[in-house]
Write a protein that holds these residues in place. Structure first.
Motif, PDB file in Angstrom:
ATOM      1  N   VAL A   5       1.869  11.336  -2.988  1.00  0.00           N
ATOM      2  CA  VAL A   5       1.078  10.381  -3.804  1.00  0.00           C
ATOM      3  C   VAL A   5       1.372   9.790  -4.544  1.00  0.00           C
ATOM      4  O   VAL A   5       1.702   8.982  -5.252  1.00  0.00           O
ATOM      5  CB  VAL A   5      -0.907  10.498  -4.022  1.00  0.00           C
ATOM      6  CG1 VAL A   5      -1.568   9.572  -4.801  1.00  0.00           C
ATOM      7  CG2 VAL A   5      -1.289  10.635  -2.164  1.00  0.00           C
ATOM      8  N   GLN A  28       5.256   4.605   2.040  1.00  0.00           N
ATOM      9  CA  GLN A  28       5.836   6.484   2.459  1.00  0.00           C
ATOM     10  C   GLN A  28       6.619   6.259   3.597  1.00  0.00           C
ATOM     11  O   GLN A  28       7.555   6.195   4.186  1.00  0.00           O
ATOM     12  CB  GLN A  28       4.178   6.911   2.142  1.00  0.00           C
ATOM     13  CG  GLN A  28       4.535   8.358   2.430  1.00  0.00           C
ATOM     14  CD  GLN A  28       3.292   9.173   2.669  1.00  0.00           C
ATOM     15  OE1 GLN A  28       2.128   8.477   3.231  1.00  0.00           O
ATOM     16  NE2 GLN A  28       3.345  10.714   2.958  1.00  0.00           N
ATOM     17  N   THR A  29       5.724   5.540   4.762  1.00  0.00           N
ATOM     18  CA  THR A  29       6.669   4.877   6.018  1.00  0.00           C
ATOM     19  C   THR A  29       8.195   4.372   6.165  1.00  0.00           C
ATOM     20  O   THR A  29       8.824   5.021   6.786  1.00  0.00           O
ATOM     21  CB  THR A  29       5.923   3.815   6.538  1.00  0.00           C
ATOM     22  OG1 THR A  29       4.293   4.530   7.431  1.00  0.00           O
ATOM     23  CG2 THR A  29       6.124   3.723   7.912  1.00  0.00           C
ATOM     24  N   THR A  58       0.852  -1.268  -0.190  1.00  0.00           N
ATOM     25  CA  THR A  58       0.075  -0.276  -0.379  1.00  0.00           C
ATOM     26  C   THR A  58       0.778   0.642   0.292  1.00  0.00           C
ATOM     27  O   THR A  58       2.296   1.332  -0.037  1.00  0.00           O
ATOM     28  CB  THR A  58      -1.096   0.011   1.270  1.00  0.00           C
ATOM     29  OG1 THR A  58      -0.464  -0.094   2.735  1.00  0.00           O
ATOM     30  CG2 THR A  58      -1.077  -1.277   1.380  1.00  0.00           C
ATOM     31  N   ARG A  59      -0.192   2.308  -0.146  1.00  0.00           N
ATOM     32  CA  ARG A  59       0.925   3.513  -0.178  1.00  0.00           C
ATOM     33  C   ARG A  59       1.184   4.081   1.051  1.00  0.00           C
ATOM     34  O   ARG A  59       2.376   4.522   0.812  1.00  0.00           O
ATOM     35  CB  ARG A  59      -0.071   4.760  -0.657  1.00  0.00           C
ATOM     36  CG  ARG A  59      -0.333   5.030  -1.995  1.00  0.00           C
ATOM     37  CD  ARG A  59      -1.676   6.135  -2.450  1.00  0.00           C
ATOM     38  NE  ARG A  59      -1.832   5.940  -3.637  1.00  0.00           N
ATOM     39  CZ  ARG A  59      -3.611   6.771  -4.097  1.00  0.00           C
ATOM     40  NH1 ARG A  59      -3.775   6.839  -3.094  1.00  0.00           N
ATOM     41  NH2 ARG A  59      -3.467   6.064  -5.270  1.00  0.00           N
ATOM     42  N   GLU A  60       0.698   3.354   1.875  1.00  0.00           N
ATOM     43  CA  GLU A  60       1.692   4.207   4.047  1.00  0.00           C
ATOM     44  C   GLU A  60       1.863   3.401   3.957  1.00  0.00           C
ATOM     45  O   GLU A  60       3.399   3.610   4.874  1.00  0.00           O
ATOM     46  CB  GLU A  60       0.289   3.750   4.796  1.00  0.00           C
ATOM     47  CG  GLU A  60      -1.108   4.235   4.302  1.00  0.00           C
ATOM     48  CD  GLU A  60      -2.038   3.762   3.284  1.00  0.00           C
ATOM     49  OE1 GLU A  60      -1.615   2.686   2.899  1.00  0.00           O
ATOM     50  OE2 GLU A  60      -3.360   4.479   3.125  1.00  0.00           O
ATOM     51  N   ILE A  61       2.414   1.820   3.444  1.00  0.00           N
ATOM     52  CA  ILE A  61       3.543   1.204   3.661  1.00  0.00           C
ATOM     53  C   ILE A  61       4.490   1.942   2.298  1.00  0.00           C
ATOM     54  O   ILE A  61       5.761   1.983   3.701  1.00  0.00           O
ATOM     55  CB  ILE A  61       3.503  -0.205   3.175  1.00  0.00           C
ATOM     56  CG1 ILE A  61       2.355  -1.226   4.473  1.00  0.00           C
ATOM     57  CG2 ILE A  61       4.855  -1.290   3.338  1.00  0.00           C
ATOM     58  CD1 ILE A  61       1.812  -2.659   3.743  1.00  0.00           C
ATOM     59  N   LYS A  96      10.634   7.345   4.555  1.00  0.00           N
ATOM     60  CA  LYS A  96      10.680   7.858   5.744  1.00  0.00           C
ATOM     61  C   LYS A  96      11.748   7.414   6.058  1.00  0.00           C
ATOM     62  O   LYS A  96      13.298   8.015   6.664  1.00  0.00           O
ATOM     63  CB  LYS A  96       9.379   8.596   6.084  1.00  0.00           C
ATOM     64  CG  LYS A  96       8.558   9.420   5.554  1.00  0.00           C
ATOM     65  CD  LYS A  96       7.305   9.810   6.233  1.00  0.00           C
ATOM     66  CE  LYS A  96       6.257  10.744   5.246  1.00  0.00           C
ATOM     67  NZ  LYS A  96       5.313  11.660   6.305  1.00  0.00           N
TER      68      LYS A  96
END
Length: 87
Positions: free
Chosen positions: A29, A7-8, A2-5, A11
């Motif tokens: 995004v 992105q995390t 996913t995008r969240e994974i 970072k």
């Protein structure tokens, strides 16, 4: 993935590479979509009955199923039976 994974983890890698340099880099995004396209990362959402399946159970049972199916010559995918019936 996913995008969240993505992105995390991005970072976290930025933090490990540059430490506390206080970068104002934003993993937008658009950046995440470009990253996924470049590296061939795709995510799929399962719908209907397939969304309730536990993949670990399937992986455990798959060798037994394949052994039973070796006795058959012709195996058809019944999900597409309507297509063949209409033809």
């Amino acid at each position: 993935m996913t995008r969240e994974i993505i992105q995390t983890k991005s970072k976290e890698f930025l933090q490990k590479m540059y430490g506390d340099a206080n970068f104002e880099f934003n993993f937008s995004v658009g950046w995440i979509e470009w990253f996924k396209a470049r590296h061939g990362i795709k995510s799929y959402r399962r719908f209907g009955k397939s969304g309730s399946i536990v993949m670990e159970n399937i992986e455990d049972a798959l060798p037994q199923i394949r052994a039973k199916l070796e006795n058959f010559d012709d195996i058809y995918n019944m999900d597409e039976i309507d297509l063949f019936y209409s033809l």
